[in-house]
Design a protein around this motif. Structure first.
Motif, short mmCIF file in Angstrom:
data_model
loop_
_atom_site.label_atom_id
_atom_site.label_comp_id
_atom_site.label_asym_id
_atom_site.label_seq_id
_atom_site.Cartn_x
_atom_site.Cartn_y
_atom_site.Cartn_z
N ASP A 43 0.50 -0.76 -0.36
CA ASP A 43 0.15 -0.40 0.11
C ASP A 43 0.63 1.15 -0.19
OD1 ASP A 43 -2.71 1.04 0.26
OD2 ASP A 43 -2.11 2.36 2.45
N LYS A 44 2.38 1.63 1.09
CA LYS A 44 2.93 2.40 0.98
C LYS A 44 3.78 2.25 -0.40
CE LYS A 44 6.39 4.78 3.91
NZ LYS A 44 7.04 4.39 4.98
N GLY A 45 3.32 3.04 -1.69
CA GLY A 45 4.44 3.28 -2.39
C GLY A 45 5.85 4.09 -2.54
N SER A 46 5.32 4.58 -4.26
CA SER A 46 7.16 5.40 -4.65
C SER A 46 6.44 7.00 -4.25
CB SER A 46 6.87 5.53 -6.20
OG SER A 46 7.61 4.57 -6.61
N ASP A 47 6.02 7.26 -4.02
CA ASP A 47 5.05 9.58 -3.41
C ASP A 47 4.90 9.12 -1.99
OD1 ASP A 47 5.05 9.39 -5.77
OD2 ASP A 47 2.44 9.90 -6.05
N ALA A 48 4.57 7.65 -1.08
CA ALA A 48 4.52 8.14 0.71
C ALA A 48 6.02 7.86 0.89
CB ALA A 48 3.88 7.13 0.88
N THR A 49 6.90 6.78 0.60
CA THR A 49 8.43 6.67 0.61
C THR A 49 8.74 7.86 0.32
OG1 THR A 49 7.71 4.34 -0.06
CG2 THR A 49 10.41 5.35 0.46
N THR A 50 8.88 8.64 -1.04
CA THR A 50 9.65 9.73 -1.43
C THR A 50 8.98 10.84 -0.63
OG1 THR A 50 9.46 9.06 -3.20
CG2 THR A 50 9.70 12.00 -3.20
N THR A 51 7.90 10.68 0.26
CA THR A 51 7.30 12.30 1.58
C THR A 51 8.35 11.95 2.81
OG1 THR A 51 5.17 12.12 0.20
CG2 THR A 51 5.27 12.90 2.21
N GLU A 52 8.51 10.73 2.78
CA GLU A 52 9.35 10.43 4.10
C GLU A 52 10.92 10.81 4.16
OE1 GLU A 52 8.40 7.29 6.30
OE2 GLU A 52 6.23 6.72 5.49
N ARG A 54 11.94 13.36 1.89
CA ARG A 54 12.08 14.45 2.01
C ARG A 54 12.37 14.80 3.46
NH1 ARG A 54 9.59 15.81 -3.68
NH2 ARG A 54 11.08 14.44 -4.91
N ALA A 55 10.71 13.98 4.24
CA ALA A 55 10.92 14.58 5.90
C ALA A 55 12.40 14.58 6.82
CB ALA A 55 9.25 14.13 6.39
N LYS A 113 18.42 5.09 5.48
CA LYS A 113 17.01 5.89 5.36
C LYS A 113 15.87 5.58 4.70
CE LYS A 113 18.72 10.49 7.11
NZ LYS A 113 19.17 12.12 5.97
N THR A 114 16.85 5.38 2.97
CA THR A 114 15.11 4.33 2.82
C THR A 114 15.29 3.14 3.74
OG1 THR A 114 16.22 5.96 0.32
CG2 THR A 114 14.95 3.78 0.26
N ALA A 115 16.09 2.56 3.79
CA ALA A 115 15.79 1.09 3.94
C ALA A 115 14.65 1.36 6.05
CB ALA A 115 17.35 0.66 4.74
N THR A 116 14.73 2.24 6.44
CA THR A 116 14.29 2.15 7.35
C THR A 116 13.10 2.82 7.20
OG1 THR A 116 15.45 4.06 8.43
CG2 THR A 116 13.46 3.50 9.38
N VAL A 117 11.96 3.64 5.71
CA VAL A 117 11.38 3.65 5.40
C VAL A 117 10.28 3.23 4.32
CG1 VAL A 117 11.32 6.26 6.30
CG2 VAL A 117 11.27 5.83 4.04
N GLN A 118 11.29 1.95 3.38
CA GLN A 118 10.60 1.88 1.99
C GLN A 118 9.94 -0.03 2.69
OE1 GLN A 118 14.42 -0.35 0.64
NE2 GLN A 118 13.02 -1.41 0.06
N PRO A 119 8.03 0.23 2.60
CA PRO A 119 8.07 -0.79 2.27
C PRO A 119 8.35 -2.03 2.71
CG PRO A 119 7.42 -0.59 0.91
CD PRO A 119 8.02 0.48 0.96
N ARG A 120 8.06 -3.36 3.59
CA ARG A 120 8.34 -4.90 3.31
C ARG A 120 7.20 -5.64 2.98
NH1 ARG A 120 11.41 -1.28 5.36
NH2 ARG A 120 12.38 -1.61 8.12
#
Length: 213
Positions: A43-52, A54-55, A113-120
């Motif tokens: 459910d968590k795709g590219s846009d949501a991961t990008t937003t996180e 950038r935050a 950082k990406t590994a922290t927020v990207q979906p599993r």
């Protein structure tokens, strides 16, 4: 203390009735096994991961999440009185890796950082309770709720290269299904299962075959 014979007879009759129900339930219990295959969608795709990202102080990056993959499950259950079952399964939700493009001050830190927020996604085992509806025109519905153990191995690609990470945990799962029961010991149908992997929803959409000895 005086014990009335009527009370003894009542107690014996109650115990006999309980034993009869227990034996009846065991006798009517049914084993079943099945296999399903299909599609896993995070459910968590590219846009949501990008937003996180950038935050987290990465304003110039864009994440590309591989948000769908093939998936499958092998399962078996023990049904009692045709209404309730306990079901265990082995499942794979495929692989959902992430590639990050753009400029960053530290590509290695960006990978972490990406590994922290990207979906599993990953593979695992689950156990659930299942409720079956009465068949209508040969079709029965199912409702499944349980818990899943998952192990996820995933890749993060940045300008510094590709790095592999792993994670695991216990999380809830649920599902619904519709199956055709008019083929005797064989059933055909499909399910939509919902896993929560590391707080991110993953949907498992499958079709399959089931055998009841």
């Amino acid at each position: 203390m005086q014990i009335k014979s009527g009370s003894i007879r009542h107690a014996l009759m109650t115990a006999a009735a309980g034993a009869s129900l227990l034996v009846s339930g065991v006798a009517s219990a049914e084993w079943y096994v099945g296999a399903r295959a299909g599609l896993s969608i995070v459910d968590k795709g590219s846009d949501a991961t990008t937003t996180e990202l950038r935050a987290m102080g990465e304003p110039n990056v864009t994440a590309d999440v591989d948000d769908s993959d093939t998936a499958a499950t092998l399962y078996g259950g023990y049904k009692i009185d045709g209404v309730i079952a306990i079901e265990a399964s082995l499942y794979t939700l495929g692989s959902h890796d992430t590639t990050v493009t753009g400029t960053t001050a530290d590509a290695d830190a960006l990978a972490v950082k990406t590994a922290t927020v990207q979906p599993r996604s990953g593979d695992g085992v689950s156990i659930a309770g299942v409720i079956f509806t009465d068949p209508v025109y040969g079709f029965e519905g199912r409702l499944r709720m349980g818990v899943a153990y998952w192990q996820s191995e995933f890749e993060t690609t940045t300008s510094s290269g590709t790095r592999s990470f792993d994670d695991d945990g216990f999380d809830p799962m649920a599902g619904v299904g519709l199956w055709y029961t008019g083929l005797g010991k064989i059933k055909l149908g499909g399910d939509l299962d919902f896993y929560v992997i590391n707080n991110d929803p993953v949907y498992l959409l499958t079709a399959g075959i089931e055998f009841q000895p």
